[in-house]
Scaffold this motif. Structure first.
Motif, PDB file in Angstrom:
ATOM      1  N   MET A 312       0.830  -1.205   0.000  1.00 40.45           N
ATOM      2  CA  MET A 312       0.000   0.000   0.000  1.00 40.45           C
ATOM      3  C   MET A 312       0.868   1.259   0.000  1.00 40.45           C
ATOM      4  N   ILE A 313       1.877   1.267   0.844  1.00 36.82           N
ATOM      5  CA  ILE A 313       2.767   2.430   0.925  1.00 36.82           C
ATOM      6  C   ILE A 313       3.551   2.603  -0.374  1.00 36.82           C
ATOM      7  N   GLN A 314       4.017   1.493  -0.926  1.00 39.67           N
ATOM      8  CA  GLN A 314       4.762   1.559  -2.187  1.00 39.67           C
ATOM      9  C   GLN A 314       3.888   2.111  -3.312  1.00 39.67           C
ATOM     10  N   PHE A 315       2.624   1.700  -3.301  1.00 39.56           N
ATOM     11  CA  PHE A 315       1.681   2.183  -4.312  1.00 39.56           C
ATOM     12  C   PHE A 315       1.504   3.701  -4.208  1.00 39.56           C
ATOM     13  N   LEU A 316       1.274   4.185  -2.989  1.00 36.75           N
ATOM     14  CA  LEU A 316       1.083   5.620  -2.791  1.00 36.75           C
ATOM     15  C   LEU A 316       2.350   6.398  -3.156  1.00 36.75           C
ATOM     16  N   LYS A 317       3.484   5.791  -2.856  1.00 34.19           N
ATOM     17  CA  LYS A 317       4.762   6.438  -3.181  1.00 34.19           C
ATOM     18  C   LYS A 317       4.946   6.584  -4.690  1.00 34.19           C
ATOM     19  N   ASN A 318       4.458   5.589  -5.435  1.00 32.10           N
ATOM     20  CA  ASN A 318       4.655   5.581  -6.890  1.00 32.10           C
ATOM     21  C   ASN A 318       3.570   6.327  -7.662  1.00 32.10           C
ATOM     22  N   LEU A 319       2.533   6.778  -6.964  1.00 32.65           N
ATOM     23  CA  LEU A 319       1.409   7.416  -7.658  1.00 32.65           C
ATOM     24  C   LEU A 319       1.832   8.603  -8.515  1.00 32.65           C
ATOM     25  N   LYS A 320       2.808   9.353  -8.023  1.00 29.96           N
ATOM     26  CA  LYS A 320       3.222  10.551  -8.760  1.00 29.96           C
ATOM     27  C   LYS A 320       3.877  10.201 -10.099  1.00 29.96           C
ATOM     28  N   ASN A 321       4.295   8.934 -10.229  1.00 31.74           N
ATOM     29  CA  ASN A 321       4.935   8.499 -11.473  1.00 31.74           C
ATOM     30  C   ASN A 321       3.962   7.825 -12.437  1.00 31.74           C
ATOM     31  N   GLU A 326      -3.323   5.863 -16.744  1.00 28.84           N
ATOM     32  CA  GLU A 326      -2.884   4.543 -16.286  1.00 28.84           C
ATOM     33  C   GLU A 326      -3.349   4.235 -14.860  1.00 28.84           C
ATOM     34  N   LEU A 327      -3.966   5.223 -14.228  1.00 24.02           N
ATOM     35  CA  LEU A 327      -4.315   5.093 -12.809  1.00 24.02           C
ATOM     36  C   LEU A 327      -5.321   3.969 -12.559  1.00 24.02           C
ATOM     37  N   HIS A 328      -6.296   3.863 -13.446  1.00 26.36           N
ATOM     38  CA  HIS A 328      -7.329   2.834 -13.284  1.00 26.36           C
ATOM     39  C   HIS A 328      -6.705   1.438 -13.284  1.00 26.36           C
ATOM     40  N   LYS A 329      -5.792   1.207 -14.198  1.00 19.67           N
ATOM     41  CA  LYS A 329      -5.105  -0.089 -14.265  1.00 19.67           C
ATOM     42  C   LYS A 329      -4.269  -0.336 -13.009  1.00 19.67           C
ATOM     43  N   ALA A 330      -3.691   0.744 -12.493  1.00 18.14           N
ATOM     44  CA  ALA A 330      -2.861   0.615 -11.288  1.00 18.14           C
ATOM     45  C   ALA A 330      -3.710   0.206 -10.085  1.00 18.14           C
ATOM     46  N   PHE A 331      -4.907   0.777  -9.980  1.00 16.86           N
ATOM     47  CA  PHE A 331      -5.811   0.403  -8.891  1.00 16.86           C
ATOM     48  C   PHE A 331      -6.225  -1.067  -9.014  1.00 16.86           C
ATOM     49  N   ILE A 332      -6.518  -1.491 -10.228  1.00 16.46           N
ATOM     50  CA  ILE A 332      -6.909  -2.886 -10.465  1.00 16.46           C
ATOM     51  C   ILE A 332      -5.769  -3.834 -10.098  1.00 16.46           C
ATOM     52  N   ALA A 333      -4.564  -3.459 -10.483  1.00 16.49           N
ATOM     53  CA  ALA A 333      -3.393  -4.307 -10.204  1.00 16.49           C
ATOM     54  C   ALA A 333      -3.159  -4.441  -8.702  1.00 16.49           C
ATOM     55  N   LEU A 334      -3.266  -3.321  -7.979  1.00 18.49           N
ATOM     56  CA  LEU A 334      -3.060  -3.374  -6.528  1.00 18.49           C
ATOM     57  C   LEU A 334      -4.160  -4.188  -5.856  1.00 18.49           C
ATOM     58  N   HIS A 335      -5.383  -4.018  -6.329  1.00 22.03           N
ATOM     59  CA  HIS A 335      -6.505  -4.779  -5.765  1.00 22.03           C
ATOM     60  C   HIS A 335      -6.269  -6.279  -5.935  1.00 22.03           C
ATOM     61  N   SER A 336      -5.842  -6.686  -7.113  1.00 25.46           N
ATOM     62  CA  SER A 336      -5.563  -8.105  -7.372  1.00 25.46           C
ATOM     63  C   SER A 336      -4.439  -8.612  -6.477  1.00 25.46           C
ATOM     64  N   GLU A 337      -3.459  -7.747  -6.267  1.00 31.69           N
ATOM     65  CA  GLU A 337      -2.308  -8.115  -5.445  1.00 31.69           C
ATOM     66  C   GLU A 337      -2.704  -8.296  -3.978  1.00 31.69           C
ATOM     67  N   LEU A 338      -3.550  -7.395  -3.488  1.00 31.86           N
ATOM     68  CA  LEU A 338      -3.932  -7.439  -2.073  1.00 31.86           C
ATOM     69  C   LEU A 338      -5.018  -8.473  -1.785  1.00 31.86           C
ATOM     70  N   LEU A 354      -8.608  -1.389   8.334  1.00 30.75           N
ATOM     71  CA  LEU A 354      -8.761  -0.500   7.187  1.00 30.75           C
ATOM     72  C   LEU A 354      -9.204  -1.333   5.987  1.00 30.75           C
ATOM     73  N   ASP A 355     -10.423  -1.093   5.538  1.00 28.15           N
ATOM     74  CA  ASP A 355     -10.970  -1.871   4.424  1.00 28.15           C
ATOM     75  C   ASP A 355     -10.407  -1.322   3.115  1.00 28.15           C
ATOM     76  N   ILE A 356      -9.140  -1.613   2.906  1.00 30.88           N
ATOM     77  CA  ILE A 356      -8.439  -1.058   1.752  1.00 30.88           C
ATOM     78  C   ILE A 356      -8.962  -1.645   0.444  1.00 30.88           C
ATOM     79  N   LEU A 357      -9.475  -2.879   0.502  1.00 31.70           N
ATOM     80  CA  LEU A 357     -10.027  -3.493  -0.713  1.00 31.70           C
ATOM     81  C   LEU A 357     -11.260  -2.734  -1.189  1.00 31.70           C
ATOM     82  N   SER A 358     -12.119  -2.349  -0.249  1.00 30.81           N
ATOM     83  CA  SER A 358     -13.311  -1.577  -0.633  1.00 30.81           C
ATOM     84  C   SER A 358     -12.914  -0.207  -1.174  1.00 30.81           C
ATOM     85  N   TRP A 359     -11.876   0.378  -0.602  1.00 33.81           N
ATOM     86  CA  TRP A 359     -11.390   1.669  -1.103  1.00 33.81           C
ATOM     87  C   TRP A 359     -10.910   1.530  -2.547  1.00 33.81           C
ATOM     88  N   LEU A 360     -10.159   0.476  -2.820  1.00 29.37           N
ATOM     89  CA  LEU A 360      -9.676   0.248  -4.185  1.00 29.37           C
ATOM     90  C   LEU A 360     -10.834  -0.029  -5.140  1.00 29.37           C
TER      91      LEU A 360
END
Length: 382
Positions: A312-321, A326-338, A354-360
């Protein structure tokens, strides 16, 4: 205890007589004294075990790995005294259920937590006079039953138990004094907040939060800082679920900025993770890199940097890049990973706070977190 003292006193009296007719009674008294002594030792061992497990849970929360699981289980088995259930009295059963409850909580076996918290409450229902004699233990039992039901997401049973607690408080079916009034306030309001979470009714819950915040000052001298901060975390979650991110951050910072706070380490950690997510959602990303670093360092310090938090932290750190398209795909990828960690024996604890899956999912489907959680709530046990 009193029964033991009475038997011992009777032994003293009997020892002053040496007639043959008294011999049987003397034998009976000796047996009774031995049984009561063993009972007292058993009560002491069970109450000590329960208290030590509770202390461990308050400090560390749930087990984090196999080593923790083995350590807690070995400790529990080593300290649990031998007993025959048929020989146990009320107090022994009470402390036995407490010990098993805390053991199951720490191991994240919430079905077992439900089973033993229900046994705890049933013990009082079978002995209603004990609600008057031991109201604190009764209230605690009901609270842990509600918490267990919340964690296994059994809505119908949860609502029924909460209704019963409300009636007990209103009708004064339990002894009401300053202590029990404080506990009633604490347990009712914590579980009412959980009720809104379980139903996915965050916006509706905001009016309840306002009322609660007005009442807390009346009780805060009687409630320890840990429980006040638990209120703040739940209130922050309510605001987050309702899309009120700045208000969420306000209450999280009350926890994060309290450097002298002694509360569960996992709550301290997840307060910081939720704070990161709320900052992102609120668009307050000017200092997010600094927040990411401080959160990362804190989790390492607390030995609580597990895969869900790390990713989760790595994802937020990389958001600026990540380019906006591409953001939608990134959310899907993180959701699949988690998603693969949702039922992991140790990683799943992250989703309790923290219901991070529902947030994603809200990001992926372009709807609010509240809508996602409400949809899921509709599929829970009725």
């Amino acid at each position: 205890n009193l029964a033991y003292e009475i038997v011992e006193f009777e032994k003293v009296i009997e020892s002053q007589y040496i007639t043959r007719s008294m011999s049987n009674r003397a034998d009976e008294l000796a047996i009774q004294a031995k049984e009561l002594s063993l009972k007292n030792v058993r009560i002491s061992k069970l109450s000590n075990l329960s208290l030590q497990l509770y202390s461990l849970f308050l400090k560390e929360g749930y087990v984090k790995d196999d080593a923790g699981l083995k350590r807690v289980t070995a400790y529990f088995e080593r300290k649990l005294p031998k007993y025959k259930f048929s020989e146990l009295g009320f107090r022994e059963k009470l402390f036995l259920y407490q010990a098993y409850l805390w053991h199951s909580f720490i191991l994240q076996d919430f079905v077992l937590s439900y089973r033993y918290s229900q046994k705890w409450v049933d013990l009082f229902e079978e002995n209603p006079e004990m609600k008057i004699q031991n109201p604190v233990f009764y209230l605690k039992g009901v609270n842990y039953l509600l918490e267990s039901l919340y964690l296994i997401k059994h809505k119908t049973k949860y609502n029924k138990v909460l209704e019963n607690l409300t009636a007990d408080i209103k009708d004064e079916n339990i002894t009401m004094n300053e202590n029990t009034k404080t506990l009633a306030f604490l347990y009712f309001n914590q579980n009412k907040l959980n009720y809104y979470f379980l139903e996915g009714r965050f916006t509706e819950g905001l009016s309840f939060v306002t009322t609660l915040l007005n009442k807390i000052p009346k009780y805060e001298n009687n409630i320890d800082a840990h429980h006040i901060m638990v209120f703040y975390y739940k209130i922050a979650c309510m605001y987050f679920g309702a899309g009120k991110n700045e208000e969420c951050i306000f209450y999280l910072e009350k926890i994060i900025d309290n450097k002298e706070l002694k509360m569960r380490e996992d709550l301290l950690c997840f307060s910081r993770v939720l704070n990161l997510v709320a900052h992102y959602d609120a668009g307050l990303d000017d200092n997010i890199d600094k927040l990411i670093v401080s959160t990362y360092q804190f989790l390492i310090k607390m030995n609580d940097l597990h895969q869900v938090q790390r990713k989760m932290i790595q994802f937020l750190k990389n958001l600026k890049n990540i380019y906006p398209q591409e953001l939608h795909k990134a959310f899907i990828a993180l959701h699949s990973e988690l998603l693969k960690y949702e039922n992991h024996p140790y990683e799943k604890r992250a989703f309790l706070y923290l219901d991070i899956l529902s947030w994603l999912e809200s990001k992926i489907q372009h709807v609010s977190v509240e809508e996602i959680i409400r949809q899921k709530a509709g599929k829970l046990v009725k």
